[in-house]
Motif scaffolding. Structure first.
Motif, PDB file in Angstrom:
ATOM      1  N   UNK A 193       0.828  -1.215   0.000  1.00  0.00           N
ATOM      2  CA  UNK A 193       0.000   0.000   0.000  1.00  0.00           C
ATOM      3  C   UNK A 193       0.860   1.261   0.000  1.00  0.00           C
ATOM      4  N   UNK A 194       1.899   1.292   0.800  1.00  0.00           N
ATOM      5  CA  UNK A 194       2.747   2.482   0.911  1.00  0.00           C
ATOM      6  C   UNK A 194       3.993   2.363   0.037  1.00  0.00           C
ATOM      7  N   UNK A 195       4.777   1.320   0.264  1.00  0.00           N
ATOM      8  CA  UNK A 195       6.107   1.270  -0.340  1.00  0.00           C
ATOM      9  C   UNK A 195       6.085   0.905  -1.822  1.00  0.00           C
ATOM     10  N   UNK A 196       5.313  -0.100  -2.201  1.00  0.00           N
ATOM     11  CA  UNK A 196       5.248  -0.432  -3.617  1.00  0.00           C
ATOM     12  C   UNK A 196       4.552   0.659  -4.421  1.00  0.00           C
ATOM     13  N   UNK A 197       3.506   1.243  -3.872  1.00  0.00           N
ATOM     14  CA  UNK A 197       2.829   2.340  -4.572  1.00  0.00           C
ATOM     15  C   UNK A 197       3.808   3.496  -4.795  1.00  0.00           C
ATOM     16  N   UNK A 198       4.521   3.890  -3.730  1.00  0.00           N
ATOM     17  CA  UNK A 198       5.530   4.929  -3.894  1.00  0.00           C
ATOM     18  C   UNK A 198       6.626   4.519  -4.847  1.00  0.00           C
ATOM     19  N   UNK A 199       7.009   3.235  -4.811  1.00  0.00           N
ATOM     20  CA  UNK A 199       8.063   2.747  -5.687  1.00  0.00           C
ATOM     21  C   UNK A 199       7.662   2.728  -7.150  1.00  0.00           C
ATOM     22  N   UNK A 200       6.443   2.265  -7.455  1.00  0.00           N
ATOM     23  CA  UNK A 200       5.975   2.279  -8.847  1.00  0.00           C
ATOM     24  C   UNK A 200       5.863   3.709  -9.370  1.00  0.00           C
ATOM     25  N   UNK A 201       5.360   4.616  -8.531  1.00  0.00           N
ATOM     26  CA  UNK A 201       5.258   6.018  -8.933  1.00  0.00           C
ATOM     27  C   UNK A 201       6.645   6.621  -9.178  1.00  0.00           C
ATOM     28  N   UNK A 202       7.604   6.249  -8.325  1.00  0.00           N
ATOM     29  CA  UNK A 202       8.978   6.736  -8.491  1.00  0.00           C
ATOM     30  C   UNK A 202       9.597   6.193  -9.768  1.00  0.00           C
ATOM     31  N   UNK A 203       9.387   4.910 -10.044  1.00  0.00           N
ATOM     32  CA  UNK A 203       9.931   4.312 -11.264  1.00  0.00           C
ATOM     33  C   UNK A 203       9.377   5.007 -12.501  1.00  0.00           C
ATOM     34  N   UNK A 204       8.085   5.304 -12.488  1.00  0.00           N
ATOM     35  CA  UNK A 204       7.486   6.019 -13.616  1.00  0.00           C
ATOM     36  C   UNK A 204       8.146   7.381 -13.811  1.00  0.00           C
ATOM     37  N   UNK A 205       8.402   8.076 -12.710  1.00  0.00           N
ATOM     38  CA  UNK A 205       9.061   9.380 -12.801  1.00  0.00           C
ATOM     39  C   UNK A 205      10.467   9.274 -13.347  1.00  0.00           C
ATOM     40  N   UNK A 206      11.204   8.260 -12.914  1.00  0.00           N
ATOM     41  CA  UNK A 206      12.572   8.055 -13.399  1.00  0.00           C
ATOM     42  C   UNK A 206      12.569   7.785 -14.900  1.00  0.00           C
ATOM     43  N   UNK A 207      11.607   6.990 -15.372  1.00  0.00           N
ATOM     44  CA  UNK A 207      11.514   6.669 -16.804  1.00  0.00           C
ATOM     45  C   UNK A 207      11.242   7.916 -17.624  1.00  0.00           C
ATOM     46  N   UNK A 208      10.274   8.722 -17.203  1.00  0.00           N
ATOM     47  CA  UNK A 208       9.891   9.907 -17.966  1.00  0.00           C
ATOM     48  C   UNK A 208      10.970  10.993 -17.897  1.00  0.00           C
ATOM     49  N   UNK A 209      11.591  11.141 -16.738  1.00  0.00           N
ATOM     50  CA  UNK A 209      12.611  12.179 -16.556  1.00  0.00           C
ATOM     51  C   UNK A 209      13.893  11.901 -17.316  1.00  0.00           C
ATOM     52  N   UNK A 210      14.336  10.659 -17.309  1.00  0.00           N
ATOM     53  CA  UNK A 210      15.642  10.329 -17.844  1.00  0.00           C
ATOM     54  C   UNK A 210      16.729  10.561 -16.806  1.00  0.00           C
ATOM     55  N   UNK A 211      17.949  10.090 -17.097  1.00  0.00           N
ATOM     56  CA  UNK A 211      19.037  10.183 -16.119  1.00  0.00           C
ATOM     57  C   UNK A 211      19.589  11.589 -15.972  1.00  0.00           C
ATOM     58  N   UNK A 212      20.309  11.807 -14.876  1.00  0.00           N
ATOM     59  CA  UNK A 212      21.002  13.074 -14.662  1.00  0.00           C
ATOM     60  C   UNK A 212      22.119  13.262 -15.683  1.00  0.00           C
ATOM     61  N   UNK A 213      22.416  14.505 -15.980  1.00  0.00           N
ATOM     62  CA  UNK A 213      23.508  14.826 -16.893  1.00  0.00           C
ATOM     63  C   UNK A 213      24.823  14.283 -16.328  1.00  0.00           C
ATOM     64  N   UNK A 214      25.538  13.534 -17.159  1.00  0.00           N
ATOM     65  CA  UNK A 214      26.832  13.005 -16.767  1.00  0.00           C
ATOM     66  C   UNK A 214      26.790  11.657 -16.084  1.00  0.00           C
ATOM     67  N   UNK A 215      25.598  11.110 -15.838  1.00  0.00           N
ATOM     68  CA  UNK A 215      25.503   9.824 -15.148  1.00  0.00           C
ATOM     69  C   UNK A 215      25.982   8.675 -16.041  1.00  0.00           C
ATOM     70  N   UNK A 216      25.640   8.745 -17.327  1.00  0.00           N
ATOM     71  CA  UNK A 216      26.051   7.716 -18.280  1.00  0.00           C
ATOM     72  C   UNK A 216      26.672   8.393 -19.499  1.00  0.00           C
TER      73      UNK A 216
END
Length: 447
Positions: free
Chosen positions: A167-190
């Motif tokens: 309810x808390x952790x997986x929901x927050x985790x799935x939402x975070x993963x979606x944000x990471x996908x849409x945002x893309x990596x930080x400059x210089x990370x790869x």
């Protein structure tokens, strides 16, 4: 006065205070894992996220989550700000006043939103994070909460998640993963070849302090979910399983990082402890102490390899939130179907696979995991994409390089580093301070 009600209410409010205090823990861990140039931004996000999530949950979220026994969504008492409060419509039952129930559930809601903050750190627009957090806690989190804790169809199937691995952790985790996908990596990370360039956090002391705050807060998070002191033995048992899982994960994450990364990495140890806490959250009232030891030990291994896996997929999560909360939220939920032991507390009425109960509970747990993923990930992706297409989601490259503290907030966490460093450089180079170039007020990109 009903003495039992008074004791239960005191316990629920004390637990709520401990969970609220976890906001400081998340702020400290995330700030410590970020660079100095983004420290103010991280701290500010952890302030604002609790405020906006509180508003969303107060405005509509509570009613969606607990407003009646509709299988899919709460339909009663949706706007409690209007004063339309009828305690009888809510499926959440406890021997405490309405607002005590509300505040306890509110701090859980805020925790789910806070998880997202660290994963999207160092490149997201402040306003975009605020908008997403509001929608997450207004609609997405309460819907899942209703399915599992509000009398919805997953609870009717027999899905078990005592304090919120899903309810808390997986929901927050799935939402975070979606944000990471849409945002893309930080400059210089790869780089262009795909090579990973580690970006270390600026203050491991702060991150360690944050970890201990979170660990303390978890003793409100898990034991407090009893919402009663009628059975003190249950509360004590949950304290023990929570702590045992944490210490096991600390040890295994340290060992695994030592073997595979060459050093006992402190960041991995911190995330290992958090992974153990997340993994035991679903089953803390349903498994015995030995089971919690095994769950924590495995969680500590999972988090190390999960961090490596997400990095290899070029999913840039500066604090490892997806590895801690998503990977181990899912794992902890599965563990209920494996390790649940009937009678270990008065709350545990079913045996898992390893305790002779067959695979039926495990099957229900897997269904719940898939259903939540199938809803939260697409819904979050949709919200992130809509935000990207409207107000934008990412700061400019120049602002990202300079730091979000200056670009988004106009101040710095450590202004002395900027004002004094030119003087030090001038003394080392034996040049007048006026000749030392400081581009954009930043001497070194690390700041």
């Amino acid at each position: 006065m009903n003495i039992e009600m008074a004791i239960d209410t005191l316990w629920v409010l004390l637990a709520a205070m401990l969970v609220f205090f976890m906001n400081l823990g998340f702020a400290a861990v995330e700030a410590g894992f970020a660079r100095t140039k983004n420290c103010v931004n991280i701290l500010s996000k952890n302030f604002i996220v609790f405020a906006v999530s509180s508003l969303g949950f107060l405005f509509l979220g509570w009613g969606i989550m607990f407003g009646g026994d509709n299988p899919f969504i709460g339909t009663k008492g949706l706007f409690i700000l209007t004063g339309n409060i009828d305690d009888s419509v809510y499926t959440l039952s406890a021997n405490v006043p309405f607002w005590a129930k509300f505040i306890f559930q509110l701090v859980f809601c805020g925790t789910a939103a806070t998880i997202v903050s660290g994963a999207v750190a160092e490149r997201i627009k402040y306003i975009s994070f605020i908008v997403f957090s509001f929608i997450l806690t207004l609609l997405i989190y309460p819907v899942v909460g209703h399915w599992i804790w509000g009398g919805g169809f997953l609870s009717q199937l027999g899905f078990m998640d005592f304090a919120g691995s899903t309810v808390v952790h997986s929901v927050g985790g799935w939402a975070a993963l979606a944000g990471v996908i849409v945002l893309g990596p930080r400059f210089g990370k790869y780089d262009k070849s795909g090579k990973i360039h580690p970006i270390p956090g600026h203050n491991m002391s702060l991150a360690t302090i944050g970890l201990f705050v979170l660990w303390l807060g978890w003793f409100g998070f898990n034991p407090g979910s009893t919402m009663s002191m009628a059975n003190p033995g249950d509360v004590a048992h949950i304290f023990m399983t929570t702590n045992t899982s944490a210490i096991a994960a600390i040890i295994t994450s340290t060992i695994v990082s030592w073997i595979f990364l060459g050093k006992p990495d402190l960041g991995m140890t911190i995330n290992g402890c958090l992974a153990g806490l997340v993994a035991i959250t679903a089953g803390c009232a349903f498994v015995d102490v030995l089971g919690s030891l095994i769950i924590g030990a495995i969680a500590g291994v999972i988090v190390v390899f999960s961090v490596v896996m997400f990095d290899s997929l070029k999913l840039d999560d500066p604090v490892g939130a997806t590895s801690v909360h998503l990977a181990n939220g899912v794992f902890g939920t599965i563990c209920v179907g494996l390790f649940a032991k009937e009678g270990v507390t008065t709350l545990s009425t079913t045996n898992g696979l390893f305790m002779g109960g067959g695979a039926s509970l495990l099957g229900v747990q897997l269904i719940g995991i898939l259903v939540v993923a199938a809803f939260v990930l697409p819904a979050s992706l949709l919200v992130w994409v809509l935000i990207k297409k409207t107000i934008g989601i990412r700061v400019s490259l120049e602002e990202e390089i300079t730091g979000l503290d200056i670009g988004e907030h106009g101040n710095l966490a450590y202004p002395e580093f900027i004002s004094r460093k030119p003087g030090y450089s001038a003394m080392i180079n034996d040049e007048p301070e006026s000749k030392v170039a400081v581009k954009g007020g930043i001497v070194n990109e690390a700041y």
